[in-house]
Design an enzyme around this catalytic site. Sequence first.
Site, PDB file in Angstrom:
ATOM      1  N   ALA A  17      36.262  41.843  30.233  1.00  0.00           N
ATOM      2  CA  ALA A  17      37.202  42.964  30.092  1.00  0.00           C
ATOM      3  C   ALA A  17      36.629  44.163  29.351  1.00  0.00           C
ATOM      4  CB  ALA A  17      38.473  42.485  29.392  1.00  0.00           C
ATOM      5  N   SER A  18      35.319  44.219  29.193  1.00  0.00           N
ATOM      6  CA  SER A  18      34.749  45.349  28.447  1.00  0.00           C
ATOM      7  C   SER A  18      34.625  46.600  29.290  1.00  0.00           C
ATOM      8  CB  SER A  18      33.378  44.965  27.886  1.00  0.00           C
ATOM      9  OG  SER A  18      32.454  44.692  28.930  1.00  0.00           O
ATOM     10  N   ARG A  19      34.708  46.482  30.621  1.00  0.00           N
ATOM     11  CA  ARG A  19      34.561  47.652  31.490  1.00  0.00           C
ATOM     12  C   ARG A  19      35.185  47.373  32.845  1.00  0.00           C
ATOM     13  NH1 ARG A  19      28.500  47.458  33.971  1.00  0.00           N
ATOM     14  NH2 ARG A  19      28.288  45.191  34.122  1.00  0.00           N
ATOM     15  N   ASP A  67      30.268  33.335  26.653  1.00  0.00           N
ATOM     16  CA  ASP A  67      29.779  33.105  28.011  1.00  0.00           C
ATOM     17  C   ASP A  67      30.771  32.153  28.662  1.00  0.00           C
ATOM     18  OD1 ASP A  67      28.585  32.264  30.348  1.00  0.00           O
ATOM     19  OD2 ASP A  67      26.669  31.726  29.436  1.00  0.00           O
ATOM     20  N   VAL A  68      31.611  32.675  29.533  1.00  0.00           N
ATOM     21  CA  VAL A  68      32.705  31.870  30.067  1.00  0.00           C
ATOM     22  C   VAL A  68      32.244  30.845  31.097  1.00  0.00           C
ATOM     23  CG1 VAL A  68      34.595  33.441  29.510  1.00  0.00           C
ATOM     24  CG2 VAL A  68      33.299  33.768  31.624  1.00  0.00           C
ATOM     25  N   SER A 146      37.684  38.679  45.802  1.00  0.00           N
ATOM     26  CA  SER A 146      37.070  39.800  46.513  1.00  0.00           C
ATOM     27  C   SER A 146      37.337  39.658  47.996  1.00  0.00           C
ATOM     28  CB  SER A 146      35.557  39.804  46.263  1.00  0.00           C
ATOM     29  OG  SER A 146      34.887  40.680  47.152  1.00  0.00           O
ATOM     30  N   TYR A 159      27.548  35.234  46.716  1.00  0.00           N
ATOM     31  CA  TYR A 159      28.753  35.913  46.233  1.00  0.00           C
ATOM     32  C   TYR A 159      29.952  35.532  47.102  1.00  0.00           C
ATOM     33  CZ  TYR A 159      31.570  39.801  44.368  1.00  0.00           C
ATOM     34  OH  TYR A 159      32.542  40.557  43.752  1.00  0.00           O
ATOM     35  N   ALA A 161      30.408  32.770  48.694  1.00  0.00           N
ATOM     36  CA  ALA A 161      30.778  31.388  48.355  1.00  0.00           C
ATOM     37  C   ALA A 161      31.552  31.313  47.045  1.00  0.00           C
ATOM     38  CB  ALA A 161      29.527  30.522  48.275  1.00  0.00           C
ATOM     39  N   ILE A 192      35.733  48.931  45.180  1.00  0.00           N
ATOM     40  CA  ILE A 192      36.378  49.580  44.045  1.00  0.00           C
ATOM     41  C   ILE A 192      35.336  50.387  43.279  1.00  0.00           C
ATOM     42  CG2 ILE A 192      37.754  49.216  41.957  1.00  0.00           C
ATOM     43  CD1 ILE A 192      39.128  48.363  44.607  1.00  0.00           C
TER      44      ILE A 192
END
Length: 246
Positions: A17-19, A67-68, A146, A159, A161, A192
């Site tokens: 959520a930083s950008r 690091d999630v 996406s 991506y 997958a 986006i």
Amino acid sequence: MSLHPDLNGRVALVTGASRGIGKAIALTLAEAGAAVAVNYHSRAAEARRVVEAIGTGGRRAIACAADVSDSGAVAAMVRQIEVELGAVDVLVNNAGIGIARGLDDLSEADFDRTIAVNLKSAFLCTQAVLPGMRARRWGRIVNITSGAARGSGIVGVHYNASKAGMEGLTRGYSTRVVKDGITVNAVAPSLIETDMIGGHREERAARVPLGRLGTPEEVAQATLMVIGNAYMTGQTIQVNGGMHFI
């Protein structure tokens, strides 16, 4: 029934959520009343600015470095949030990477890292907050996927997958937790205006029937919409300017 979700008294966690899209979602949830945990991996200064912006609006927020894709880091992050803000009521799994690779350039390491950051992280964060949501019999989970989940995309098959897996995760969880008062939905943006879009913006905007790239705020609006709808679960909402209809 109000058409504007009231998140006063709720705590939200937005990963990555930083950008970009994550930042827009964090700010939008705060405007709706939530206290917000702003997760980031390496962009501490940018995360702090998001927290400051939320504080300026009169809401509580904290920055959470984690690091999630690492289970231990996720567990520690959730404990921090519970101590500083309270139990997580709203989870937005937004963290993701887009390592552009062609078929001949894609490595096993690229594939594994993409799956870990984009897909495994959603599993780990969901598992970490579900017990509390189930105990309180209320929760909202939104996975930011996406258009590449159902189309060819521009990043690569790894991506594709990872994002298709997020949609499967969304449907799988939704049927299993709906009776606990928890909804699980996905929002699928395409093209986006963020750093991930890279160059050739005009060329890519020309592919969109609307004639322009989408904004992070438009994705955030769709996210807030599904959070506010208690009857919608297991769905994927496309935000793509009319590029495709699935």
